[in-house]
Design a protein around this motif. Sequence first.
Motif, mmCIF file in Angstrom:
data_model
loop_
_atom_site.group_PDB
_atom_site.id
_atom_site.type_symbol
_atom_site.label_atom_id
_atom_site.label_comp_id
_atom_site.label_asym_id
_atom_site.label_seq_id
_atom_site.Cartn_x
_atom_site.Cartn_y
_atom_site.Cartn_z
ATOM 1 N N PRO A 15 11.321 -4.145 0.687
ATOM 2 C CA PRO A 15 10.762 -5.036 0.756
ATOM 3 C C PRO A 15 11.123 -6.377 0.172
ATOM 4 O O PRO A 15 11.623 -6.454 -0.616
ATOM 5 N N VAL A 16 10.324 -7.422 0.389
ATOM 6 C CA VAL A 16 11.213 -8.492 0.172
ATOM 7 C C VAL A 16 9.873 -9.491 -0.944
ATOM 8 O O VAL A 16 8.842 -10.158 0.741
ATOM 9 N N TYR A 17 9.826 -9.542 -1.925
ATOM 10 C CA TYR A 17 8.922 -10.344 -2.564
ATOM 11 C C TYR A 17 9.084 -11.655 -3.350
ATOM 12 O O TYR A 17 10.459 -11.983 -3.855
ATOM 13 N N PHE A 18 8.094 -12.748 -2.939
ATOM 14 C CA PHE A 18 8.433 -13.624 -3.944
ATOM 15 C C PHE A 18 6.892 -13.904 -4.448
ATOM 16 O O PHE A 18 5.808 -14.445 -4.040
ATOM 17 N N GLU A 19 6.525 -14.575 -5.747
ATOM 18 C CA GLU A 19 5.413 -15.326 -6.080
ATOM 19 C C GLU A 19 4.356 -14.180 -5.695
ATOM 20 O O GLU A 19 3.180 -14.450 -5.192
ATOM 21 N N LEU A 44 0.612 -1.363 0.040
ATOM 22 C CA LEU A 44 -0.103 -0.063 -0.322
ATOM 23 C C LEU A 44 1.220 1.491 -0.014
ATOM 24 O O LEU A 44 0.683 2.380 -0.847
ATOM 25 N N ARG A 45 1.586 1.064 0.873
ATOM 26 C CA ARG A 45 2.357 2.275 0.882
ATOM 27 C C ARG A 45 3.939 2.390 0.138
ATOM 28 O O ARG A 45 4.846 3.696 -0.721
ATOM 29 N N ASN A 46 4.428 1.512 -0.210
ATOM 30 C CA ASN A 46 5.228 1.133 -1.309
ATOM 31 C C ASN A 46 5.120 0.443 -2.631
ATOM 32 O O ASN A 46 5.567 -0.654 -2.391
ATOM 33 N N PRO A 47 3.931 1.074 -3.867
ATOM 34 C CA PRO A 47 3.827 -0.189 -4.488
ATOM 35 C C PRO A 47 5.057 -0.259 -5.401
ATOM 36 O O PRO A 47 4.890 -1.156 -6.594
#
Length: 336
Positions: A206-210, A177-180
């Motif tokens: 942030p760290v994203y996976f899938e 939400l705050r860091n798209p």
Amino acid sequence: MKYLFFVLILIFLLSSSCQSDVNAPIDNHLLLLDSIIRIVEAELSPLEDDITKLAAFSTFLYEQEYNKSLPVQNLNSNKYVTLQNGFIYNPNPEREVSTVFVSLSSENKDLSIKEVYLTEQMDSVFKSIIENRHLVSQVYFNSTNRFTRLYPSNDLNTIDPAIDLTSFNFFYLGDALRNPTRKSVWVEEVYVDPLGKGWMLSLIQPVYFEDELKGVLGFDITILDLMRKFLNNSDKKLIIIDGQGSIVAGGEEVIKALNMPPLKNHAYIQTVNSESFRKEDFNLYKSKSKEIRRMASKFLLEKVSYQSFEMQGKVFEAYSRKMDVLGWYLLDIHDE
């Protein structure tokens, strides 16, 4: 008529020269502030690249391990213990290993524990960051599933076993939400470290996976270390303020000169670290002095770089430069 033309040209040149002489001291002060900012930002800017690469490595760990259905390890091993209340942590982390704990607020302990094991290789990178980036005091990964990996290791006696670190700004400012854009973000508003290391500035990623947020990485810099870095590069009376006018750091002389609240033990940093410290007390907009409030407005709202003002019978000169990396302002304030 010809002579009149040359007289006008001469007057113009003389006035321009005088104006340049008047502005020279101001320009010199501003150039000094610029040079100090460049020195500090030369150490801050590379951290953005470091944390971006660390996030890519973290995603790689999830890609390599997450779909292998790793079994939950035996928690009675020497590495982790579970207290009677269900709090899980490593009691005696080795020097090159992070402190790790699973909060009681975790809604899926098995999944949290699984992620604890698949992120173990982060520690070697954490260690490298601390060794090579001297401004960084600690590196961490706070999982969406509410486990934490923190390096260097830390005493957990001060922590609430049910702490929800996802409710802190160094986590939620990295969420979708705050860091798209999913890029690194400087947490401009300093905060008190929940593990007892004082006032902190953080760079988070942030760290994203899938396409799912797995957690948020962070580099912490103590305000004490940051203040030393700025003040060691000048004998000027410098303070750092954020975009809301609150003093982030500053020399004791200028804090006193601005008639801020009494300093604990006559030292600003001790005041900041005391339990009675209230950040709003050190906000220039809330000063009892109309001149100080006006100065804050001039610098922050009108974006001027220089102004003079009188307070308690003294004439002060103030210079301001905005920082590119943090969005804060470096001020030099002194009496004439």
